[in-house]
Design an enzyme around this catalytic site. Structure first.
Site, short mmCIF file in Angstrom:
data_model
loop_
_atom_site.label_atom_id
_atom_site.label_comp_id
_atom_site.label_asym_id
_atom_site.label_seq_id
_atom_site.Cartn_x
_atom_site.Cartn_y
_atom_site.Cartn_z
N SER A 4 0.86 -1.18 0.00
CA SER A 4 0.00 0.00 0.00
C SER A 4 0.90 1.24 0.00
O SER A 4 2.12 1.11 -0.01
CB SER A 4 -0.94 -0.02 1.19
N LYS A 40 -3.99 8.76 -8.89
CA LYS A 40 -4.34 7.64 -8.02
C LYS A 40 -5.82 7.32 -8.27
O LYS A 40 -6.71 8.05 -7.86
CB LYS A 40 -4.10 8.00 -6.55
N GLU A 63 -5.69 -0.91 -11.61
CA GLU A 63 -6.92 -0.62 -10.86
C GLU A 63 -8.14 -0.93 -11.71
O GLU A 63 -8.24 -0.48 -12.86
CB GLU A 63 -6.89 0.88 -10.50
N CYS A 98 -14.22 0.80 33.82
CA CYS A 98 -15.09 1.66 33.01
C CYS A 98 -15.76 0.80 31.92
O CYS A 98 -15.07 0.22 31.07
CB CYS A 98 -14.29 2.79 32.38
S1 IVH Z 1 1.14 1.89 -6.94
C1 IVH Z 1 3.88 0.12 -4.05
N1 IVH Z 1 -0.20 3.47 -8.54
O1 IVH Z 1 -3.61 2.78 -4.27
C2 IVH Z 1 2.96 0.61 -5.07
N2 IVH Z 1 -1.38 2.44 -6.74
O2 IVH Z 1 -2.69 2.83 -1.38
C3 IVH Z 1 1.54 0.44 -4.71
N3 IVH Z 1 -3.74 2.98 -6.65
O3 IVH Z 1 -3.57 -0.62 -3.52
C4 IVH Z 1 0.58 0.73 -5.75
N4 IVH Z 1 -3.79 4.27 -8.43
O4 IVH Z 1 -5.23 0.22 -5.24
C5 IVH Z 1 -0.25 2.66 -7.45
N5 IVH Z 1 -1.25 4.87 -10.03
C6 IVH Z 1 -1.32 4.07 -8.98
C7 IVH Z 1 -2.52 3.85 -8.27
C8 IVH Z 1 -2.50 3.03 -7.14
C9 IVH Z 1 -4.51 3.74 -7.45
C10 IVH Z 1 -4.22 2.29 -5.43
C11 IVH Z 1 -3.97 0.80 -5.39
C12 IVH Z 1 -3.17 0.54 -4.15
C13 IVH Z 1 -3.46 1.75 -3.35
C14 IVH Z 1 -2.30 2.07 -2.43
#
Ligand code: IVH
Length: 664
Positions: A74, A108, A166, A423
């Protein structure tokens, strides 16, 4: 009818296998619709192998979980320009770079991540992210997503490759889907992400097939070929037939990254799909490898989140909540309001000062903010809309649950109820936490059951949960619980007893000791006995762990010193709770299980990186040389530590040899 089916099959092949479609998606959908109509009209003539049946497959029983060959990580979050600057700073320091490395900025996407495995170019498996280590096998469902190729095209196709990205639903498709759902009296989804998740994780893949799911690819997991840059990965992904992630840019200056982020903040509404931030990734994969990751997030990437969406509503009442550690949190009960697609009726007010400073009052019209998945908060009051008879809010001085006086320590923002053992609110919150998904994960037990069982006196503390089996007859007389549901509950209690060390540590509900900290502790100490021993004998060592520090260490100390907590752990074990020895995926090396001291200045690597490398290889880094030291890494101008090591006969490695030993 047969002719039409044949034509559709041809288009299916053109689309999925040959990647050479002759018609658009909507034309394809029209053909399917037409065939479906005919089949409904003349069911006896319908072919069981018709393409209307083939888009998905028969319902399955649950999903299998399968391990990811390369874990799905993540991302850490940045909420401000400063957070991003710190991120770049950390990278430069770690790698001893004087200038920032090239950064790739990608949107993202607000959807569901998925890892697609291709062997010799053929899609053989699709997994959800799951817990990052294991995901659900959703291969059949994924095969119904139109823009995911079943066969990779182009050149440079690796023998094996995981394409990651995604699964999402575009905004317009989402609106249409929800309208359809509402018209048919079905579930209306709160936002595109929920709709995507709900659609993808359907046991009946024919339902998935009807949902407008799409896929953006953004990374490679396991791969038999190597790439030098992340942008090379993206280029290849695109050539293999994926829709690569749009609006991706590379930067070499922090200012440019921030300007881009600001531009996207204003423009993303027009993009047609939901995004909740920008992901920054170090482009050079050899640098990514050196940076590695800490707990579940890489050091080489971060998500720069967009500011929360704001709305106004009426704050009807301020309630006081007592958390599992006795922390008192004021909670705003709101006139329900939609914030970015989610109905919100509660929001946090943080603490007394927060309310005082902003003069927030019951009856006020307030701004509500929701940032990503975080609990919504009350931002401010609209003074112009304040009712005439309104009065300032007075914070209570006693615990609303047990009546004890509340305590606010020097320098702390929160009041606490320190009546930890008696409590009722704290006991309830601790028990609810203990049975929750990320802890003992007891199916069929949540806040509602904890409340009911406490009220009836079936349980008084955590250990009592494992003694519920002795009360099965009484439990079955409880209103709303049948024989079956109690039997099921008792089975899930029994099966929860085998637990991993990080989950067990997290379940204890120690202040600031959540999932990530628990993993760090488990990685370092493998079992509870060792952890307890170190807490007693050498707590400083814990404070030195990267990502822990003094505050957490002192919380751990306070918890484990308490005799009743020690007693509770003993009783849990006596009741059959079995904490598995933690086996991190460490690579065997000459440093495994050894104590290493770094001294002098390394030319090619920062101290932080050298330390992280040794730890990844299973070694312990200590700051002082003693008879227990196994290796000393001597950089330039090494002084007294090197001399002491020589006198003790410790093995000395110079930088060159050290670098050879840590090569991967
Ligand atoms: S990279 C170590 N790139 O974000 C790299 N993640 O919080 C991890 N996500 O589980 C992922 N757009 O579901 C990456 N351009 C993008 C992304 C992306 C959405 C989501 C993905 C991941 C989460 C991480």
């Amino acid at each position: 009818m047969d002719l039409l089916a044949e034509e559709i099959n041809r288009h299916n092949k053109l689309y999925h296998t040959d990647d050479n479609p002759e018609i658009s998606d909507s034309e394809y959908d029209n053909l399917i619709c037409e065939l479906q109509k005919l089949e409904n009209e003349f069911p006896l003539l319908a072919n069981p192998n018709s393409p209307t049946q083939k888009v998905g497959n028969a319902p399955q029983k649950g999903f299998n979980t399968i391990e990811h060959t390369v874990p799905m990580l993540s991302l850490g979050n940045a909420f401000s320009e400063k957070n991003v600057a710190d991120f770049i700073d950390r990278i430069c320091k770690f790698l001893t770079l004087s200038e920032m490395p090239e950064i790739v900025a990608e949107p993202k996407i607000d959807g569901l991540s998925c890892s697609l495995t291709y062997k010799q170019g053929v899609l053989i498996q699709a997994l959800t992210r799951g817990d990052g280590k294991k995901g659900e096998d959703i291969t059949i469902n994924v095969k119904t997503i139109k823009n995911i190729p079943h066969k990779l095209k182009g050149e440079n196709i690796p023998y094996i490759v995981d394409v990651r990205g995604e699964v999402y639903i575009a905004n317009l498709d989402f609106e249409n889907l929800n309208n359809e759902q509402a018209k048919n009296g079905l579930k209306v989804f709160a936002n595109p992400r929920n709709a995507a998740a709900g659609s993808l994780r359907q046991l009946d893949s024919t339902i998935t097939a009807k949902r407008p799911l799409k896929f953006f690819a953004y990374a490679i997991g396991e791969c038999s070929s190597e790439f030098k840059y992340h942008t090379d990965e993206l280029k290849n992904i695109k050539n293999w037939g994926f829709v690569d992630i749009p609006y991706t840019k590379t930067f070499t200056k922090l200012n440019d990254m921030i300007s881009w982020y600001e531009k996207v903040t204003n423009e993303r509404q027009n993009w047609g799909f939901a995004i909740d931030g920008i992901v920054y990734k170090v482009n050079d994969i050899s640098l990514q490898k050196r940076l590695g990751f800490i707990a579940k997030s890489p050091r080489w990437a971060i998500a720069h989140k967009f500011p929360a969406q704001q709305v106004t509503t009426i704050l009807e009442k301020i309630d006081i909540q007592v958390g599992r550690t006795g922390v008192i949190t004021p909670v705003a009960r709101l006139k329900p309001v939609n914030v970015g697609g989610v109905m919100v009726s509660n929001a946090t007010l943080h603490n007394e000062d927060y309310i005082k400073d902003r003069d927030i009052r019951e009856g006020d019209t307030v701004f509500i903010e929701r940032a990503g998945e975080v609990i919504p908060k009350v931002q401010s009051s609209v003074i112009a809309k304040r009712p005439k008879n309104s009065t300032k809010y007075i914070f209570p001085t006693t615990c609303p649950a047990c009546g004890s006086n509340l305590v606010r320590s020097e320098g702390e923002a929160a009041y606490r109820c320190i009546n930890h053992l008696n409590c009722a609110a704290q006991i309830e919150a601790r028990l609810t936490h203990f049975v929750s998904k990320k802890c003992f994960d007891i199916d069929g037990m949540g806040e509602k059951q904890v409340k009911a069982f406490l009220k009836k006196g079936f349980i008084k503390n955590i250990v009592d949960i494992f003694r519920l089996k002795n009360k099965s007859n009484e439990l079955k007389t409880l209103d709303g619980y049948g024989e079956k549901s109690i039997d099921k509950l008792l089975i899930s209690i029994e099966s929860s007893k085998n637990i991993s060390l990080p989950r067990f540590i997290g379940s204890l509900g120690i202040h600031m000791v959540g999932e990530q900290v628990a993993i760090l502790l488990a990685e370092k100490y493998s079992n509870l006995v060792t952890l307890q021993q170190v807490i007693n004998e050498n707590p400083q060592e814990i404070a030195n762990i990267d990502g822990i520090g003094h505050k957490i260490m002192s919380n751990l100390e306070q918890f484990f010193i308490e005799p009743h907590n020690q007693q509770m752990i003993k009783e849990l074990i006596a009741e059959g709770v079995n904490i598995a020895e933690y086996k991190p995926n460490k690579i065997e090396s000459i440093f495994t299980g050894k104590t290493v001291v770094l001294t002098g200045t390394l030319q090619k690597m920062s101290r932080a990186e050298a330390k992280a490398r040794i730890q990844e290889l299973g070694g312990k880094v200590s700051s002082s040389v003693s008879a227990k030291t196994d290796f000393i890494i001597a950089g330039e101008a090494a002084g007294s530590k090197l001399k002491k090591a020589e006198s003790l006969g410790v093995t000395i490695l110079d930088e060159k040899i050290f670098l050879q030993k840590i090569i991967r």
